[in-house]
Design an enzyme around this catalytic site. Structure first.
Site, PDB file in Angstrom:
ATOM      1  CG  HIS A  25      30.591  26.052  -0.735  1.00 47.97           C
ATOM      2  ND1 HIS A  25      31.960  26.121  -0.584  1.00 47.97           N
ATOM      3  CD2 HIS A  25      30.152  27.325  -0.715  1.00 47.97           C
ATOM      4  CE1 HIS A  25      32.315  27.400  -0.469  1.00 47.97           C
ATOM      5  NE2 HIS A  25      31.231  28.145  -0.565  1.00 47.97           N
ATOM      6  NE  ARG A  55      38.855  36.321  -2.242  1.00 46.57           N
ATOM      7  CZ  ARG A  55      38.001  35.372  -2.563  1.00 46.57           C
ATOM      8  NH1 ARG A  55      36.864  35.691  -3.132  1.00 46.57           N
ATOM      9  NH2 ARG A  55      38.255  34.097  -2.337  1.00 46.57           N
ATOM     10  CD  GLU A  76      38.124  29.689   2.628  1.00 42.60           C
ATOM     11  OE1 GLU A  76      39.280  29.972   2.981  1.00 42.60           O
ATOM     12  OE2 GLU A  76      37.830  29.448   1.452  1.00 42.60           O
ATOM     13  N   GLY A  95      41.362  26.074  -3.820  1.00 44.11           N
ATOM     14  CA  GLY A  95      41.391  24.609  -3.791  1.00 44.11           C
ATOM     15  C   GLY A  95      42.791  24.006  -3.837  1.00 44.11           C
TER      16      GLY A  95
END
Ligand code: ADP
Length: 446
Positions: A208, A292, A288, A165
């Site tokens: 989200h 990982r 995005e 962020g």
């Protein structure tokens, strides 16, 4: 086959990796800073080597030092966890150059997806919908203003190298652009050593939604359902869940297919996450890709019954994705609360110090991933995450009531924690009804 894994991380994720390695019968090497000598990852690993001072730049980020420890201890693979070196393509390359297996995707993919402007351009080419915005990097204020006029306000400025962020600014009108542009650039320069910016349309009251994927070294990609991560404070996730209360079978398949398309477009392998925003009309936009394992991976593990860390290590070992992965069924509902050492009554001020009493909750459907214990001194040099409490229930209502019960059972004395804040969110009728979006906490009364 991998004979020994060095864990280039600390805290709860280092422990999580050790647990997976133990179950796979792979010995582990912990590295640690002087501030972490009494940490549990040091105690539970088979070997442990001190690599420097408390400051991350003097220990957990010291690439050549970590490679040397791998060589000295005969480790043949490195697990980077999340944060620190996990998305550092230079480090992944250094592993490769030293004949060490980096447990993650190839360096080229890390680099490509780490540059968010390039990631956008790649997804547009692959036919994955992206948030309306710029394709090129914005280098000056004139271009920023021109682009914002074109996209139409409100817009969001984002750092090309962004993460956590940081380097992000919402701009609602032309008068705010100049200051927002220069402060965001400065923040990105300090945080990432790269001030480059790009711009997107600000999607308000969106959700989200992210998709967990696993890809093997042979081009097979599977998606493992979605995670709902809209409960955020300052663009940082606080509560995550799986499945999302607003995603039905059809939408799940649609988003899952976009995620697989995104992963295939770059030839992805290893565990990864494709993040999307879902607008009020349920349009899906790529945001995005994180190359990982994520902090919130346990909610997916609970509803799929799949151990993501073990699968990630199996993939690094050159195994094919198991056939059953494509056909698994989601079971029930899982929630995760991130418990931080911070004081929600004092504007979330960090609360380092010594934990004098500690009790982890238990009982049905309850999991606590934490590295802390009674007597543990929280170092001030790292993030404030104390642990993650995860609950699983037959449905969302049961997962929520289990979480309330488990939070009540959790005893952490000596420091302030975010637990009271979580309890307040869980009580909120709108949260309980599943009616929320990424701006939910902005007007939340606590
Ligand atoms: P980071 O990598 O720094 O975490 P992300 O791109 O993942 O940045 O975005 C973090 C959060 O910021 C998102 O979950 C969302 O809440 C918010 N955000 C990002 N882009 C937009 C956008 N275009 N419109 C609205 N909110 C956004």
């Amino acid at each position: 086959m991998i004979k020994k894994i060095l864990i280039a991380n600390r805290g709860e994720i280092a422990l999580r990796i050790i647990r997976a390695c133990k179950e796979l019968g792979i010995p582990t090497v912990a590295v640690y800073s002087t501030a972490d000598s009494l940490s549990l990852h040091v105690r539970f690993a088979d070997e442990a080597v001190c690599i420097g001072q408390a400051k991350s730049s003097a220990s957990y980020l010291k690439q050549s030092q970590i490679i040397s420890v791998a060589e000295i201890t005969n480790a043949d693979a490195i697990h980077p966890g999340y944060g620190f070196l996990a998305e550092n393509s230079e480090f992944a390359q250094m592993c490769e150059d030293n004949h060490l297996i980096f447990i993650g995707p190839p360096p080229k993919i890390i680099k490509q997806m780490g540059d968010k402007a390039e990631a956008r351009a790649t997804m547009i080419k692959a036919g994955v919908p992206v948030i309306p915005g710029t394709e090129d990097v914005i280098t000056n204020i004139q271009d920023a203003k021109k682009m914002a006029d074109h996209i139409t306000y409100p817009v969001i400025l984002k750092a090309v190298a962004g993460g956590g962020g940081r380097g992000m600014r919402i701009v609602r009108e032309p008068g705010q652009m100049e200051e927002a542009f220069s402060t965001a650039r400065e923040e990105a320069r300090i945080a990432f050593g790269n001030p480059a910016m790009y711009m997107e349309k600000l999607l308000e009251e969106a959700r989200h939604i992210e998709v967990q994927i696993l890809g093997d070294n042979y081009g097979n990609i599977a998606y493992l359902g979605e995670r709902e991560c809209s409960i955020q404070r300052r663009h940082q996730k606080l509560i995550e869940e799986s499945p999302s209360p607003v995603v039905d079978e059809n939408l799940r398949e649609k988003i899952g297919k976009f995620a697989v398309k995104a992963a295939k477009a770059v030839g992805y392998s290893s565990a990864g996450t494709v993040e999307f925003l879902l607008d009020k009309n349920k349009n899906v936009y790529f945001m995005e890709m994180n190359t990982r394992i994520q902090v919130e991976h346990p909610v997916t593990e609970m509803v799929t019954g799949i151990d993501l860390l073990k699968e990630q290590i199996n993939i690094a070992n050159g195994l094919h994705l198991p056939k059953w992965l494509k056909k698994f069924k989601l079971r029930g509902h899982a929630l995760e609360c991130r418990i931080n050492a911070e004081d929600p009554y004092k504007n979330f001020r960090p609360s380092p110090g010594k934990i004098v009493a500690f009790h982890a909750p238990g009982g049905p459907g309850t999991r606590m991933d934490t590295h802390v214990y009674a007597g543990y001194e929280i170092p001030s040099s790292y993030d404030s995450l104390l642990g993650k409490l995860i609950t699983h229930g037959k449905d969302r209502a049961e997962a929520i009531s289990r979480m309330e019960r488990a939070l009540e059972e959790t005893i952490i004395e000596g420091v302030s924690t975010s637990i009271p804040f979580h309890q307040a969110i869980l009580k909120d009728p709108e949260f309980r009804a599943g009616n929320f979006h990424i701006d939910f906490l902005k007007d939340f009364k606590f």
